[in-house]
Write an enzyme that holds these catalytic residues in place. Structure first.
Site, mmCIF file in Angstrom:
data_model
loop_
_atom_site.group_PDB
_atom_site.id
_atom_site.type_symbol
_atom_site.label_atom_id
_atom_site.label_comp_id
_atom_site.label_asym_id
_atom_site.label_seq_id
_atom_site.Cartn_x
_atom_site.Cartn_y
_atom_site.Cartn_z
ATOM 1 N N ARG A 288 0.816 -1.213 0.000
ATOM 2 C CA ARG A 288 0.000 0.000 0.000
ATOM 3 C C ARG A 288 0.855 1.271 0.000
ATOM 4 N NH1 ARG A 288 -2.161 1.144 4.545
ATOM 5 N NH2 ARG A 288 -2.728 -1.016 4.994
ATOM 6 N N TYR B 204 -15.507 17.918 -13.647
ATOM 7 C CA TYR B 204 -15.944 16.533 -13.835
ATOM 8 C C TYR B 204 -17.104 16.216 -12.878
ATOM 9 C CZ TYR B 204 -15.473 11.484 -14.608
ATOM 10 O OH TYR B 204 -15.704 10.174 -14.935
ATOM 11 N N LYS C 98 -7.224 7.824 -19.377
ATOM 12 C CA LYS C 98 -7.482 8.407 -20.695
ATOM 13 C C LYS C 98 -6.213 8.336 -21.546
ATOM 14 C CE LYS C 98 -11.303 9.095 -18.503
ATOM 15 N NZ LYS C 98 -11.645 10.296 -17.796
#
Ligand SMILES: *Cc1c(COP(=O)(O)O)cnc(C)c1O
Length: 406
Positions: free
Chosen positions: A72, A125, A222
């Site tokens: 992590r 967004y 993206k």
């Protein structure tokens, strides 16, 4: 016979860091792992890392040995991606996340105090706005929304307790480009940090940190990944700025897995090639659409008709692959147009090698009432096209036959 000269890793690193965008996209971050002489960075598919003995563990705890401990907090595969993205964006440090949303929400949690204040732009967004509306309010955090074009209103929106001005640039779906030098000056004068989501531009076309922004963030899902096969996000900034973000990432735990990190590393190597093609396809298509009588209006920062064309020329090195336009049709006619397109997929997202097309009214903004949609400027005839890397002539011919079916 001698083994030959020792390679100076530091000199190699410096040469790569000062090289062009395409060279950095291929080579940055890739040479730190080398025990095996593999050209590609291995996928370290491990949740944890072992210590040979307690003296080694102690050396790690005392900061004498920089290495990984638990999945992590770090993994060599994602560290290679972080290095590459740092070199591309001109950042000192980067933190990789499991998604773009995770990058943004972790940043907000890390930087906003209880009862604090932030300023955002109206075409932020949608899920980011939802996070602010539904989750940050639980911490009594207040938000002021301004129009992306109205940087003049930013000065009025800022308060003594404003921690963050957050915006995309270019924004979605109208591709507004923020006058970053001006915004940074206004925000910093009031002690607010500037966070720019430049997913639509990529670091090859826009580097917010170079204009004084405190953080750049991207949905790596993206263009950075580029192939629709992974989700990832990243926050970049100075070492000092990134410290609280890395802390929060380790606590909130939205880390990327090694396999996705490898796919991102692989995708990034062709970023410059892909962006050049996305950009030239989008520019050709935007110009063609602008000259077509079945098209009411086109938004693309590379067009002189775009309201921010002059700013875009100043702060960007390319305009990206997304073109937004309105067709001369009602809701049903626009659906007919989309359905008649044969090359682009009807899909959310953007930035992949495949062209994607969507109607914002039917996709991202569907759950709003029609009048709320109109308030945000989302009309029934609005179309967003993410131009892939196909041949421009094929895409134009496909759009041409589809426009005839309106
Ligand atoms: C897609 C997107 C996000 C969210 O990223 P995910 O990787 O889907 O979580 C945030 N900002 C912008 C501008 C985006 O396009």
């Amino acid at each position: 016979m001698s083994d030959g000269p020792r390679r100076d890793d530091k000199a190699v690193g410096e040469r790569i860091r000062s090289a062009g965008g395409s060279t950095r996209a291929v080579h940055s971050g890739e040479r730190d792992h080398q025990d095996t002489d593999a050209v590609t960075t291995p996928i370290y598919q491990t949740a944890t890392f072992w210590f040979e003995n307690s003296a080694k563990l102690r050396a790690f705890q005392e900061g004498r040995d920089k290495r990984d401990e638990y999945g992590r907090y770090g993994n060599p595969t994602w560290r290679a991606v972080e290095r590459k993205l740092c070199d591309l964006d001109g950042a000192e440090e980067a933190v990789l996340f499991a998604s773009g949303m995770c990058a943004a929400t972790t940043l907000f949690f890390a930087l906003l105090p209880k009862g604090g204040h932030l300023v955002i732009t109206s075409d932020c967004y949608r899920r980011t706005r939802q996070f602010i509306r539904e989750y940050l309010v639980k911490l009594d955090i207040e938000t002021t929304v301004i129009e992306p074009a109205e940087t003049g209103k930013l000065a009025n929106a800022l308060r003594d307790d404003t921690s963050i001005f957050f915006t995309e640039s270019p924004t979605n779906p109208y591709l507004r480009v923020i006058d970053l030098p001006k915004v940074v000056e206004i925000a910093h004068a009031r002690g607010a940090k500037v966070v720019i989501d430049s997913t639509f531009a990529t670091p090859l076309f826009h580097r917010p940190l170079e204009y004084g922004a405190d953080y750049a963030i991207h949905s790596a899902t993206k263009y950075l990944g580029g192939h629709n096969d992974l989700l990832a996000g990243v926050v970049l900034g100075s070492a000092e700025a990134i410290k609280p973000i890395r802390e929060a990432a380790g606590v909130l735990g939205g880390v990327i897995d090694a396999h996705s990190a490898y796919l991102l590393l692989r995708g990034l190597k062709t970023l410059a090639l892909r962006m050049e093609k996305h950009n030239s396809n989008a520019l050709q298509i935007a110009r063609w659409l602008e000259g077509n009588t079945a098209v009411r209006r086109v938004w693309y920062p590379g067009l002189e008709s775009h309201p921010d064309h002059v700013i875009a020329c100043r702060v960007m090195q390319g305009y990206g692959g997304v073109v937004t336009f309105e067709v001369e049709a009602d809701f049903d006619g626009t659906c007919r147009f989309i359905d008649a397109c044969q090359i682009p997929y009807i899909a959310p997202s953007l930035g992949s090698v495949e062209s994607l097309i969507e109607m914002p009214a039917l996709m991202s903004f569907w759950d709003l009432k029609p009048e709320q949609r109109l308030e945000l400027g989302i009309t029934d005839s609005l179309v967003r096209l993410s131009c892939g890397v196909e041949d421009a002539e094929d895409l134009i011919a496909d759009l041409e036959q589809a426009l005839e079916s309106i």
